[in-house]
Structures are given as C-alpha cells and as structure tokens.
Motif scaffolding. Sequence first.
Motif, short mmCIF file in Angstrom:
data_model
loop_
_atom_site.label_atom_id
_atom_site.label_comp_id
_atom_site.label_asym_id
_atom_site.label_seq_id
_atom_site.Cartn_x
_atom_site.Cartn_y
_atom_site.Cartn_z
N ARG A 208 13.13 -9.66 2.72
CA ARG A 208 13.24 -9.29 1.30
C ARG A 208 12.51 -7.96 1.11
O ARG A 208 11.35 -7.83 1.46
CB ARG A 208 12.59 -10.38 0.46
N PRO A 209 13.20 -6.96 0.57
CA PRO A 209 12.54 -5.67 0.38
C PRO A 209 11.55 -5.70 -0.80
O PRO A 209 11.80 -6.35 -1.81
CB PRO A 209 13.69 -4.71 0.08
N ILE A 210 10.44 -5.00 -0.61
CA ILE A 210 9.49 -4.81 -1.70
C ILE A 210 9.13 -3.33 -1.73
O ILE A 210 9.38 -2.60 -0.77
CB ILE A 210 8.20 -5.66 -1.56
N GLY A 211 8.56 -2.91 -2.81
CA GLY A 211 8.20 -1.51 -2.92
C GLY A 211 6.79 -1.35 -3.43
O GLY A 211 6.01 -2.29 -3.55
N LEU A 212 6.49 -0.13 -3.74
CA LEU A 212 5.17 0.24 -4.21
C LEU A 212 4.80 -0.49 -5.50
O LEU A 212 3.64 -0.83 -5.71
CB LEU A 212 5.11 1.76 -4.39
N ASP A 213 5.76 -0.74 -6.35
CA ASP A 213 5.52 -1.44 -7.61
C ASP A 213 4.93 -2.82 -7.35
O ASP A 213 3.94 -3.22 -7.98
CB ASP A 213 6.81 -1.54 -8.42
N ALA A 214 5.49 -3.56 -6.43
CA ALA A 214 5.00 -4.91 -6.13
C ALA A 214 3.65 -4.86 -5.42
O ALA A 214 2.77 -5.70 -5.69
CB ALA A 214 6.00 -5.65 -5.26
N ILE A 215 3.45 -3.89 -4.56
CA ILE A 215 2.18 -3.79 -3.83
C ILE A 215 1.04 -3.41 -4.77
O ILE A 215 -0.01 -4.03 -4.77
CB ILE A 215 2.32 -2.79 -2.66
N VAL A 216 1.27 -2.39 -5.59
CA VAL A 216 0.24 -1.95 -6.54
C VAL A 216 0.00 -3.04 -7.58
O VAL A 216 -1.11 -3.22 -8.06
CB VAL A 216 0.65 -0.62 -7.22
N GLY A 217 1.03 -3.80 -7.91
CA GLY A 217 0.92 -4.87 -8.89
C GLY A 217 -0.01 -5.99 -8.48
O GLY A 217 -0.42 -6.80 -9.31
N LEU A 218 -0.38 -6.05 -7.21
CA LEU A 218 -1.32 -7.07 -6.74
C LEU A 218 -2.74 -6.81 -7.24
O LEU A 218 -3.56 -7.73 -7.30
CB LEU A 218 -1.31 -7.15 -5.21
#
Length: 141
Positions: A48-58
């Motif tokens: 499943r692809p993720i991007g910077l939005d999901a990573i920074v959202g942590l």
Amino acid sequence: MTNNATRIDPATLASSFAIGQDPASVRARVEALERILERAFMVPGINRPIGLDAIVGLIPVIGDLIGALMGSWLVWEARNLGMSKFQLARMMGNVGFDAALGLVPFVGDAADFMFRSNTRNLRIIKRHLDKHHPSTVTLAG
C-alpha cells in the motif's frame, strides 16, 4: 515485481517543480506534489503506498498542521489557475477534513490510508485543466 508509480526519479522531480506559471508547468508541479504527499513509498507486506502526508501525520498535532499546509499548496496552485470559488472551497474542505481527522489519535493515522485529500484535489485540478487547457493533457501508459 516492481511498481513504477512509486519510484521517483530526482531529475524528473526537479524538472516537475519548474517555475513557469503556464498550465503545463502547473500540471507537472501538482502531479509531483501529489505523488510525494500520497504515494512516495510502498509499505512492505501490504503493498500500500503512503506518502509524506501520512508520515508527517504521525507527529501529534504539529504533523497534521504541516500536512494541511502542504495540501493547501495544491489549493494555491488551483487558485492561480483561476478555478471557481466552489472548486476551491471543495478542495479546502478536503484538506480541512483530512486535518480534522488527523487530530483524532490513532483514527487520524488510519484515515491517512483511506482518505487521500491531495489525490482528490489533484483530480479536481486535472478536470479543470482537461476542460480549460486541453493541450496539457498527458496520456498515462
């Protein structure tokens, strides 16, 4: 099996952020930004692809605000294209909803996998460009 959609070539990325204000340059920039924010990396095991939005959202609270600011740049580009206030409001609604979901612990992090506001906003921009600037249409193959 490799997925070409998740590999980002640095030279292509640099040329995508061209300074030009013509619709073709804007299309290249918003597509590159959406790719970085939503599909930059592949999660091993679930493909499943993720991007910077999901990573920074942590990062609690601050990460969601940073994600909202990055997503707002797509809205800024849309504004510069002369898109309607309704389209801009809809795009800001997507960014706002994503940011609001992100403020809820755990739910917001899971929601980043399901609700991709930047991808939705890219679709709105592409529809506008396809209608008003048909010379910018690119064929994906």
